[in-house]
Design an enzyme around this catalytic site. Structure first.
Site, PDB file in Angstrom:
ATOM      1  N   ARG A 241      -7.887 -11.708   0.026  1.00  0.00           N
ATOM      2  CA  ARG A 241      -8.751 -10.602   0.652  1.00  0.00           C
ATOM      3  C   ARG A 241      -7.987  -9.616   1.513  1.00  0.00           C
ATOM      4  O   ARG A 241      -8.583  -9.796   2.914  1.00  0.00           O
ATOM      5  CB  ARG A 241      -9.799 -10.944   1.247  1.00  0.00           C
ATOM      6  CG  ARG A 241     -10.911 -11.611   1.086  1.00  0.00           C
ATOM      7  CD  ARG A 241     -12.112 -12.701   1.621  1.00  0.00           C
ATOM      8  NE  ARG A 241     -13.420 -12.816   0.634  1.00  0.00           N
ATOM      9  CZ  ARG A 241     -13.250 -13.974  -0.250  1.00  0.00           C
ATOM     10  NH1 ARG A 241     -12.740 -14.635   0.501  1.00  0.00           N
ATOM     11  NH2 ARG A 241     -14.768 -14.214  -0.305  1.00  0.00           N
TER      12      ARG A 241
ATOM     13  N   LYS B 181      -4.466   5.093   3.123  1.00  0.00           N
ATOM     14  CA  LYS B 181      -5.839   5.190   1.687  1.00  0.00           C
ATOM     15  C   LYS B 181      -5.394   4.554   0.329  1.00  0.00           C
ATOM     16  O   LYS B 181      -4.477   5.491  -0.042  1.00  0.00           O
ATOM     17  CB  LYS B 181      -5.969   6.822   1.641  1.00  0.00           C
ATOM     18  CG  LYS B 181      -7.479   7.464   2.415  1.00  0.00           C
ATOM     19  CD  LYS B 181      -7.386   8.884   1.574  1.00  0.00           C
ATOM     20  CE  LYS B 181      -7.777   9.670   2.901  1.00  0.00           C
ATOM     21  NZ  LYS B 181      -8.225  11.032   2.023  1.00  0.00           N
TER      22      LYS B 181
ATOM     23  N   GLU C  80       3.610  21.058  -1.796  1.00  0.00           N
ATOM     24  CA  GLU C  80       3.141  20.447  -0.519  1.00  0.00           C
ATOM     25  C   GLU C  80       3.450  19.919   0.596  1.00  0.00           C
ATOM     26  O   GLU C  80       2.757  20.712   1.776  1.00  0.00           O
ATOM     27  CB  GLU C  80       2.402  18.933  -1.274  1.00  0.00           C
ATOM     28  CG  GLU C  80       1.862  18.723  -2.218  1.00  0.00           C
ATOM     29  CD  GLU C  80      -0.040  18.250  -2.060  1.00  0.00           C
ATOM     30  OE1 GLU C  80      -0.546  18.562  -0.692  1.00  0.00           O
ATOM     31  OE2 GLU C  80      -0.893  18.386  -2.994  1.00  0.00           O
TER      32      GLU C  80
ATOM     33  N   LYS D  61       1.056  15.387   8.823  1.00  0.00           N
ATOM     34  CA  LYS D  61       0.202  14.353   8.009  1.00  0.00           C
ATOM     35  C   LYS D  61       0.044  13.433   8.699  1.00  0.00           C
ATOM     36  O   LYS D  61      -1.194  12.921   9.698  1.00  0.00           O
ATOM     37  CB  LYS D  61       0.536  13.380   6.671  1.00  0.00           C
ATOM     38  CG  LYS D  61      -0.138  12.385   6.304  1.00  0.00           C
ATOM     39  CD  LYS D  61      -1.235  13.253   5.206  1.00  0.00           C
ATOM     40  CE  LYS D  61      -2.205  11.922   4.973  1.00  0.00           C
ATOM     41  NZ  LYS D  61      -2.517  11.790   3.822  1.00  0.00           N
TER      42      LYS D  61
ATOM     43  N   GLU E  33     -11.706  13.505  15.570  1.00  0.00           N
ATOM     44  CA  GLU E  33     -11.985  14.671  15.243  1.00  0.00           C
ATOM     45  C   GLU E  33     -11.898  14.369  13.294  1.00  0.00           C
ATOM     46  O   GLU E  33     -10.733  14.811  13.085  1.00  0.00           O
ATOM     47  CB  GLU E  33     -11.140  15.434  15.262  1.00  0.00           C
ATOM     48  CG  GLU E  33     -10.955  15.662  16.987  1.00  0.00           C
ATOM     49  CD  GLU E  33     -10.180  17.265  16.655  1.00  0.00           C
ATOM     50  OE1 GLU E  33      -9.632  18.226  16.262  1.00  0.00           O
ATOM     51  OE2 GLU E  33      -8.379  16.866  17.570  1.00  0.00           O
TER      52      GLU E  33
ATOM     53  N   ARG F 266      -9.494  15.962   8.840  1.00  0.00           N
ATOM     54  CA  ARG F 266      -8.168  15.978   7.966  1.00  0.00           C
ATOM     55  C   ARG F 266      -8.559  17.135   7.165  1.00  0.00           C
ATOM     56  O   ARG F 266      -7.264  17.393   5.679  1.00  0.00           O
ATOM     57  CB  ARG F 266      -8.588  14.525   7.547  1.00  0.00           C
ATOM     58  CG  ARG F 266      -7.773  13.116   7.848  1.00  0.00           C
ATOM     59  CD  ARG F 266      -8.078  11.971   6.753  1.00  0.00           C
ATOM     60  NE  ARG F 266      -7.676  10.568   7.311  1.00  0.00           N
ATOM     61  CZ  ARG F 266      -6.893   9.709   6.507  1.00  0.00           C
ATOM     62  NH1 ARG F 266      -7.119  10.602   5.321  1.00  0.00           N
ATOM     63  NH2 ARG F 266      -6.470   8.701   7.221  1.00  0.00           N
TER      64      ARG F 266
ATOM     65  N   ASN G 144      -6.537  19.836   3.431  1.00  0.00           N
ATOM     66  CA  ASN G 144      -7.512  20.670   1.830  1.00  0.00           C
ATOM     67  C   ASN G 144      -6.640  22.465   1.594  1.00  0.00           C
ATOM     68  O   ASN G 144      -6.864  22.313   0.500  1.00  0.00           O
ATOM     69  CB  ASN G 144      -8.948  20.159   1.858  1.00  0.00           C
ATOM     70  CG  ASN G 144      -9.033  19.008   1.331  1.00  0.00           C
ATOM     71  OD1 ASN G 144      -8.332  18.332   0.951  1.00  0.00           O
ATOM     72  ND2 ASN G 144     -10.333  18.795   1.753  1.00  0.00           N
TER      73      ASN G 144
ATOM     74  N   HIS H 211      -6.352  23.332  -1.936  1.00  0.00           N
ATOM     75  CA  HIS H 211      -6.999  22.559  -2.906  1.00  0.00           C
ATOM     76  C   HIS H 211      -7.938  23.094  -3.115  1.00  0.00           C
ATOM     77  O   HIS H 211      -8.470  22.327  -4.947  1.00  0.00           O
ATOM     78  CB  HIS H 211      -7.136  20.991  -2.152  1.00  0.00           C
ATOM     79  CG  HIS H 211      -5.339  20.414  -1.986  1.00  0.00           C
ATOM     80  ND1 HIS H 211      -4.832  21.113  -1.705  1.00  0.00           N
ATOM     81  CD2 HIS H 211      -4.953  19.232  -2.151  1.00  0.00           C
ATOM     82  CE1 HIS H 211      -3.273  20.224  -1.585  1.00  0.00           C
ATOM     83  NE2 HIS H 211      -4.400  18.988  -1.873  1.00  0.00           N
TER      84      HIS H 211
ATOM     85  N   HIS I  30      -7.847  22.438  -6.880  1.00  0.00           N
ATOM     86  CA  HIS I  30      -8.518  21.736  -8.277  1.00  0.00           C
ATOM     87  C   HIS I  30      -9.597  22.050  -8.684  1.00  0.00           C
ATOM     88  O   HIS I  30      -9.505  21.720 -10.690  1.00  0.00           O
ATOM     89  CB  HIS I  30      -9.722  20.168  -7.428  1.00  0.00           C
ATOM     90  CG  HIS I  30      -8.968  19.250  -6.429  1.00  0.00           C
ATOM     91  ND1 HIS I  30      -9.583  19.039  -4.971  1.00  0.00           N
ATOM     92  CD2 HIS I  30      -8.001  18.625  -6.167  1.00  0.00           C
ATOM     93  CE1 HIS I  30      -8.481  18.425  -4.542  1.00  0.00           C
ATOM     94  NE2 HIS I  30      -7.701  18.041  -5.265  1.00  0.00           N
TER      95      HIS I  30
ATOM     96  N   HIS J 276      -0.154  18.687 -10.074  1.00  0.00           N
ATOM     97  CA  HIS J 276      -0.911  19.128  -9.326  1.00  0.00           C
ATOM     98  C   HIS J 276      -0.756  20.695  -8.238  1.00  0.00           C
ATOM     99  O   HIS J 276      -1.185  20.519  -7.771  1.00  0.00           O
ATOM    100  CB  HIS J 276      -1.164  17.464  -7.995  1.00  0.00           C
ATOM    101  CG  HIS J 276      -2.172  17.843  -6.540  1.00  0.00           C
ATOM    102  ND1 HIS J 276      -3.317  17.672  -7.212  1.00  0.00           N
ATOM    103  CD2 HIS J 276      -1.526  17.235  -5.678  1.00  0.00           C
ATOM    104  CE1 HIS J 276      -3.679  17.624  -5.755  1.00  0.00           C
ATOM    105  NE2 HIS J 276      -2.619  17.555  -5.036  1.00  0.00           N
TER     106      HIS J 276
END
Ligand SMILES: NC(=O)c1ccc[n+]([C@@H]2O[C@H](COP(=O)([O-])OP(=O)(O)OC[C@H]3O[C@@H](n4cnc5c(N)ncnc54)[C@H](O)[C@@H]3O)[C@@H](O)[C@H]2O)c1
Ligand SMILES: [Zn+2]
Length: 360
Positions: free
Chosen positions: A115, A137, A179, A221, A231, A235, A239, A242, A246, A259
């Protein structure tokens, strides 16, 4: 050494960037045992330095194969079993030493093993140092669905040593640089101009310049993640490039572009789109295009079917309730999120970049 602070009501941790940053792991005290999750090639090349910097002589790593395939539930299960076999308890620490794959997998295992145990990120790719190691993330893929299962789980610390980038393959290095360029576009004129002066000929071994770049790009970042609490839509700015990116990756079965390369094409297209939408001064558009191009040559787009890529954008659009939230550059350091961009100029921007008729 530069120290950035990620701070929200729930968590607070440092992102430490600089040569010798792994030494900061010595300050993590009070754990019964420490484990390192990494890849065989990385451990062979960097294991000695890591063990010496972190002060963990004799540490035996938990190894996973390199590549996106390791971001799976079955691999998470294998890592958890190995932790258990080697005596990991609730007071153990896990360090993810690797790129975004090892970082996402390690974070996911740490967030679920018994956990949740503490973990640290020691990112080893440009992408991981400026982006994926920050923000908490974690995820694994299920079949072809990227990041379908994941958690939000903050690391105790992120330690980014730019020296480790020296062993990156040139293409992987450049892919990450795109990036970093994205973060410089978001940041503003000062960092943008600095990178314009440094980018051409930048090599994986240029630890001095890379230290500054990683620290400043990571700060973008950190800033977004820190402010995102208030806000929720913020995030989204990350993008940039992207949406087209994508679609390009998907249209080519994730085989033609790395990528960052797909994102680079995406940034060119969305910059052209912003011009066509009348929100970007062409002089700034030109500077953005030049900076992206200055990183190096991109895999070509010439024999790619426009209908296929544009079709994927439209399909995406249906999936998210009829609207694509385009992140459009309005200038260097300024973007706007627009949900009402006409399909006709979306197609035109793609064609102009593909056909090489715009800032080629
Ligand atoms: N969590 C997030 O917020 C977030 C954000 C962006 C991307 N991601 C994820 O990150 C992953 C991509 O990360 P990546 O681009 O770092 O890929 P990666 O981890 O697969 O690394 C790329 C390649 O470089 C090799 N490598 C790593 N470090 C090296 C080094 N120092 N020297 C030599 N080779 C090295 C790896 O073995 C691999 O072959 C994707 O799974 C993506 O979903 C996560
Ligand atoms: Zn990306």
């Amino acid at each position: 050494m530069r120290r950035l602070q990620v701070k929200s009501s729930a968590v607070e941790y440092q992102v430490i960037v600089g040569r010798g940053a792994w030494r900061a792991l010595r300050q993590l005290k009070g754990y019964t045992t420490a484990f390192v999750l990494t890849e065989p090639g990385l451990w062979k090349r960097w294991g000695k330095k890591f063990a010496s910097d972190a002060g963990w002589q004799g540490v035996r790593p938990i190894l996973v194969p390199s590549g996106e395939g390791s971001k799976s539930l079955s691999m998470a299960g294998r890592v958890a079993s190995e932790l258990l076999d080697r005596g990991a308890d609730r007071k153990s620490l896990l360090v993810a030493l690797g790129g975004g794959v090892v970082g996402d997998l390690g974070g996911f295992v740490a967030s679920t093993y018994m956990r949740g145990i503490d973990y640290a990120q020691a990112p080893t790719t440009v992408l991981a140092q400026v982006d994926s190691s920050i923000g908490g993330k974690t995820a694994v893929n299920i079949h072809a669905m990227k990041n379908l299962v994941g958690t939000f789980y903050a690391p105790r610390v992120v330690v980014s040593d730019p020296e480790v980038l020296a062993s990156l393959q040139p293409r992987a290095f450049k892919s990450g640089l795109y990036e970093a360029v994205k973060h410089c576009i978001l940041s503003g004129p000062e960092l943008f101009k600095w990178l314009e002066g440094k980018v051409s000929g930048l090599k994986p071994g240029d630890a001095g310049v890379l230290e500054t770049l990683v620290a400043r790009a990571a700060a973008v970042k950190v800033d977004v993640v820190t402010r995102d609490e208030r806000e929720a839509a913020l995030r989204r700015v990350l993008n940039l490039g992207h949406t087209y990116g994508h679609a390009l990756e998907e249209a080519t079965g994730y085989r033609r572009f790395l990528h960052g390369e797909a994102v680079a094409w995406g940034m060119l297209m969305v910059t052209r789109l912003a011009e066509l939408a009348g929100v970007l001064d062409p002089a700034d558009g030109k500077r953005i295009a030049h900076l992206v191009r200055a990183v190096g040559p991109l895999p070509n787009l010439r024999n790619l079917k426009a209908e296929k890529v544009l079709g994927l954008l439209i399909r995406d659009k249906k999936a998210v309730g009829g609207k694509i939230h385009w992140v459009l550059p309005e200038g260097i350091g300024r973007v706007r999120v627009a949900a009402d961009v006409p399909d006709a100029i979306v197609a035109r921007a793609f064609h102009d970049v593909q056909g090489g008729v715009w800032n080629d």
